[in-house]
Design an enzyme around this catalytic site. Structure first.
Site, PDB file in Angstrom:
ATOM      1  N   ASP A  36      36.257  36.018 -24.917  1.00 50.66           N
ATOM      2  CA  ASP A  36      35.695  34.743 -24.776  1.00 50.66           C
ATOM      3  C   ASP A  36      36.269  33.891 -25.997  1.00 50.66           C
ATOM      4  O   ASP A  36      36.036  34.410 -27.173  1.00 50.66           O
ATOM      5  CB  ASP A  36      34.228  34.755 -24.588  1.00 50.66           C
ATOM      6  CG  ASP A  36      33.559  33.696 -23.787  1.00 50.66           C
ATOM      7  OD1 ASP A  36      33.948  32.633 -23.967  1.00 50.66           O
ATOM      8  OD2 ASP A  36      32.846  34.132 -22.910  1.00 50.66           O
ATOM      9  N   ASP A  96      36.254  29.097 -23.297  1.00 53.29           N
ATOM     10  CA  ASP A  96      35.109  28.520 -22.936  1.00 53.29           C
ATOM     11  C   ASP A  96      35.212  26.914 -22.821  1.00 53.29           C
ATOM     12  O   ASP A  96      35.855  26.186 -23.643  1.00 53.29           O
ATOM     13  CB  ASP A  96      33.968  28.815 -24.251  1.00 53.29           C
ATOM     14  CG  ASP A  96      32.695  28.154 -23.924  1.00 53.29           C
ATOM     15  OD1 ASP A  96      31.947  28.797 -22.949  1.00 53.29           O
ATOM     16  OD2 ASP A  96      31.934  27.371 -24.528  1.00 53.29           O
ATOM     17  N   GLU A 100      37.505  27.825 -18.513  1.00 55.57           N
ATOM     18  CA  GLU A 100      36.224  27.441 -17.766  1.00 55.57           C
ATOM     19  C   GLU A 100      36.123  25.762 -17.869  1.00 55.57           C
ATOM     20  O   GLU A 100      36.149  25.126 -18.836  1.00 55.57           O
ATOM     21  CB  GLU A 100      35.005  27.891 -18.737  1.00 55.57           C
ATOM     22  CG  GLU A 100      33.586  27.473 -17.839  1.00 55.57           C
ATOM     23  CD  GLU A 100      32.424  27.380 -18.969  1.00 55.57           C
ATOM     24  OE1 GLU A 100      31.135  27.501 -18.250  1.00 55.57           O
ATOM     25  OE2 GLU A 100      32.667  27.038 -20.149  1.00 55.57           O
ATOM     26  N   HIS A 125      26.851  34.443 -17.032  1.00 55.25           N
ATOM     27  CA  HIS A 125      25.628  34.243 -17.894  1.00 55.25           C
ATOM     28  C   HIS A 125      25.036  32.876 -18.038  1.00 55.25           C
ATOM     29  O   HIS A 125      24.002  32.823 -18.814  1.00 55.25           O
ATOM     30  CB  HIS A 125      25.845  34.558 -19.451  1.00 55.25           C
ATOM     31  CG  HIS A 125      27.015  33.516 -19.728  1.00 55.25           C
ATOM     32  ND1 HIS A 125      28.340  33.442 -19.209  1.00 55.25           N
ATOM     33  CD2 HIS A 125      27.032  32.664 -20.773  1.00 55.25           C
ATOM     34  CE1 HIS A 125      29.022  32.465 -19.919  1.00 55.25           C
ATOM     35  NE2 HIS A 125      28.362  32.054 -20.730  1.00 55.25           N
ATOM     36  N   ASP A 126      25.613  31.884 -17.196  1.00 52.90           N
ATOM     37  CA  ASP A 126      24.921  30.744 -17.180  1.00 52.90           C
ATOM     38  C   ASP A 126      24.329  30.213 -15.723  1.00 52.90           C
ATOM     39  O   ASP A 126      23.486  29.161 -15.763  1.00 52.90           O
ATOM     40  CB  ASP A 126      25.902  29.618 -17.363  1.00 52.90           C
ATOM     41  CG  ASP A 126      26.298  29.536 -18.727  1.00 52.90           C
ATOM     42  OD1 ASP A 126      25.842  29.735 -19.787  1.00 52.90           O
ATOM     43  OD2 ASP A 126      27.735  29.196 -19.124  1.00 52.90           O
TER      44      ASP A 126
HETATM   45  C1  GLC Z   1      29.923  27.408 -21.736  1.00 49.97           C
HETATM   46  C2  GLC Z   1      29.165  28.718 -21.753  1.00 49.97           C
HETATM   47  C3  GLC Z   1      27.847  28.410 -22.212  1.00 49.97           C
HETATM   48  C4  GLC Z   1      27.699  27.704 -23.414  1.00 49.97           C
HETATM   49  C5  GLC Z   1      28.584  26.462 -23.637  1.00 49.97           C
HETATM   50  C6  GLC Z   1      28.648  26.006 -24.926  1.00 49.97           C
HETATM   51  O1  GLC Z   1      29.448  26.666 -20.713  1.00 49.97           O
HETATM   52  O2  GLC Z   1      29.553  29.452 -20.524  1.00 49.97           O
HETATM   53  O3  GLC Z   1      27.036  29.924 -22.133  1.00 49.97           O
HETATM   54  O4  GLC Z   1      26.591  27.677 -23.592  1.00 49.97           O
HETATM   55  O5  GLC Z   1      29.704  26.672 -22.794  1.00 49.97           O
HETATM   56  O6  GLC Z   1      29.573  26.920 -25.521  1.00 49.97           O
END
Ligand code: GLC
Ligand code: CA
Length: 548
Positions: free
Chosen positions: A100, A201, A258, A323-324
């Site tokens: 990540d 991310d 993402e 995980h979100d």
């Molecule tokens: C992304 C991650 C999340 C995190 C955010 C800030 O959305 O998946 O878990 O809190 O970025 O890094």
């Protein structure tokens, strides 16, 4: 995606949230040696890529998504030698390690930020987004995604810095060339070490307009508003292309962004070959929005739209969980009466779609949402913030807790359920986040022994993908069933056609006779425990895959 990269079509990615996977030393926190110990399990499941949520040095304001040392390992997770051992073991098993990469922001405890905040003149002064106050206030009324203002004041500089997420996650300034060079150097360092991919991310916010104070938004914080204008700016695409040019392209690694994108066209902009950005994207939708608005009809529409938009050129990351998000069986399925069949149904539906399937830890045994007894039991900063907002809006503490429980990202973060003991076999100590009490019934140990378990269904699906060109490469066609909750689809290549039916509801639905013409051999059914497919009237959450 270029032709020589077509190997990514054969991946099944398993996402590990290391803190909650397996604790090897009894301190209650999952760690790298723990992952190493469970590698045989992942091999048995059949996956061939491992995405590790962040394992870098971090003060854990957002569980590793706030990095204070990009080339170091979080102390609680182990050492760099542990990481090397994990890499070697993965390599032996043919499992690619995907890291990540959080480079929209760092931790406020990163040495870069400590230096940057110390004065306006230091060499790293430009590494973050600093703005002068306007009339003694924040430069504008932008809201942070985790609540409150997106600006934080630093007296040493007499300025505010911008943080899209928590105030311990200051945004990096991508307009600064030295910063970009540092980040790219760091990425190449990891690739040299053997990383075979990055999940990047929160990537759609990299570029920040320089004219903040002239923004049309009211400068004062009388109510914050979300800075939608930061999403998917042309400058962001340019930075991603630079990453691609300087890291991705020369190294033939898997790259997943993402992204929060407003339209399907914009999603496509991140993955089309001539854009030279990513191989696939993980679209980000706010958990609350997903909970409030999802329906089978909508899911199908999204799948069809993105498929049409990218089938000639592009690729898809397929996932229901991460995980979100809430646990998929609780959100889209039924974690009560139909727990087992609906967990299998969701797996069969997702794995019958084109794209690279992602399995989020615990999904393969049908782990569910949890209701922790008190707000104090929650760790996710966005849950605590939401809870306060609900109280402020006049909800009773009970109602606020109930709502927060539903939305909390901790639903996906409770410890992995390895066995039926109190901590689920995750740790010999006290877990950092409470284990879901249903580990008594839902756990790896039980399901490995049971040939009809959710776990075995995942194993079969993953194995099937390896031998079926139609599943990994085939075209998708949705067939009209005349019933909103009954999906029928084919996946086909020149040599093979699969036909699948998925009943996305608690009601029975009958497959129209014409669609069953020449259906062929049943490969898999979500009702295998009950004897399998038994005819055109599909039971609640019944899925069946035929080979024509
Ligand atoms: C992304 C991650 C999340 C995190 C955010 C800030 O959305 O998946 O878990 O809190 O970025 O890094
Ligand atoms: Ca540990």
């Amino acid at each position: 995606m270029t032709e020589q990269k077509s190997w990514i079509k054969d991946l099944v990615v398993y996402q590990i949230y290391p803190r909650s996977f397996y604790d090897s030393n009894g301190d209650g926190i999952g760690d790298l040696p723990g992952i190493l110990q469970k590698l045989d399990y992942l091999e048995e499941l059949g996956i061939n890529a491992l995405w590790l949520s962040p394992v870098y040095r971090s003060p854990n304001d957002d569980n590793g998504y706030d990095i204070s040392g990009y080339q170091e390992i979080m102390e609680e997770f182990g050492t760099m030698e542990d990481w090397d051992r994990l890499r070697d073991a993965c390599r032996q098993k043919g499992i690619r390690v995907i890291m990540d990469l959080v480079v929209n922001h760092s931790s406020d405890e990163h040495p870069w930020f400590i230096e940057s905040r110390s004065s306006r003149e230091n060499p790293k002064s430009d590494y973050y987004i600093w703005r002068d106050p306007v009339d003694g206030h924040e430069p504008n009324n932008w809201a942070s995604a985790f609540g409150g203002s997106a600006w934080e004041y630093v007296p040493e500089r007499g300025q505010y810095y911008f943080h899209y997420f928590s105030k311990k996650q200051p945004d990096l300034n991508w307009a600064c060339q030295e910063l970009r060079d540092e980040v790219i150097g760091m990425m190449n360092w990891w690739v040299d070490k053997g990383v075979e991919g990055f999940r990047v991310d929160a990537i759609s916010y990299l570029d920040k307009p320089l004219d903040f104070p002239d923004s049309t938004l009211p400068p004062r914080p009388d109510g914050y508003s979300f800075p939608d204008c930061l999403i998917c700016r042309p400058g962001t695409h340019a930075y991603i292309r630079e990453m691609n040019r300087r890291v991705f392209a020369p190294r033939n690694i898997l790259t997943v962004g993402e992204v929060a994108a407003p339209t399907v066209e914009e999603l496509g902009n991140y993955v089309k070959t001539d854009r030279e950005e990513f191989d696939m994207v993980i679209p980000f939708v706010l958990p609350k929005t997903e909970i409030d608005t999802w329906s089978p009809k909508r899911l199908k529409k999204d799948i069809e739209e993105t498929y049409q938009a990218m089938k000639e050129d592009g690729w898809w990351a397929r996932f229901f969980s991460n995980h979100d998000k809430p646990r998929q069986v609780s959100l889209y399925g039924d974690d009560g009466e139909y727990w087992e069949v609906s967990a299998k149904f969701l797996a069969m539906f997702l794995h019958s779609l084109p794209g690279t399937p992602y399995v989020y830890q615990g999904e393969e045994i049908g782990m569910t949402n949890v209701k922790l007894p008190s707000i104090e039991d929650y760790d996710d900063p966005s849950t605590r913030d939401q809870y306060q907002q609900y109280l402020l809006s006049g909800m009773t503490p009970e109602a606020a807790l109930a709502q927060a429980q539903l939305e909390s990202r901790d639903n996906a973060r409770t410890p992995m359920q390895w066995d039926n003991s109190e901590t689920g076999g995750f740790t010999s100590g006290t877990p950092w986040l409470k284990t879901n009490p249903n580990t008594r019934e839902i756990n790896v140990e039980t399901q490995r022994r049971d040939s009809h378990s959710v776990y075995q269904c995942y194993r079969k699906l993953i194995a099937l993908r390896k031998e079926s060109p139609a599943l990994s490469r085939g075209d998708l066609v949705f067939l009209e069933t005349g019933q909103e909750d009954l999906f029928a689809l084919t996946r086909s290549t020149a040599e093979e056609t699969l036909l699948a039916f998925h009943n996305f509801s608690r009601q029975e639905h009958e497959i129209p006779a014409a669609l069953l013409d020449g259906a062929g051999e049943v490969l898999l059914s979500s009702y295998d425990r009950e004897g399998g497919y038994r005819g055109p009237v599909l039971r609640p959450y019944e899925s069946v895959i035929f080979r024509k």
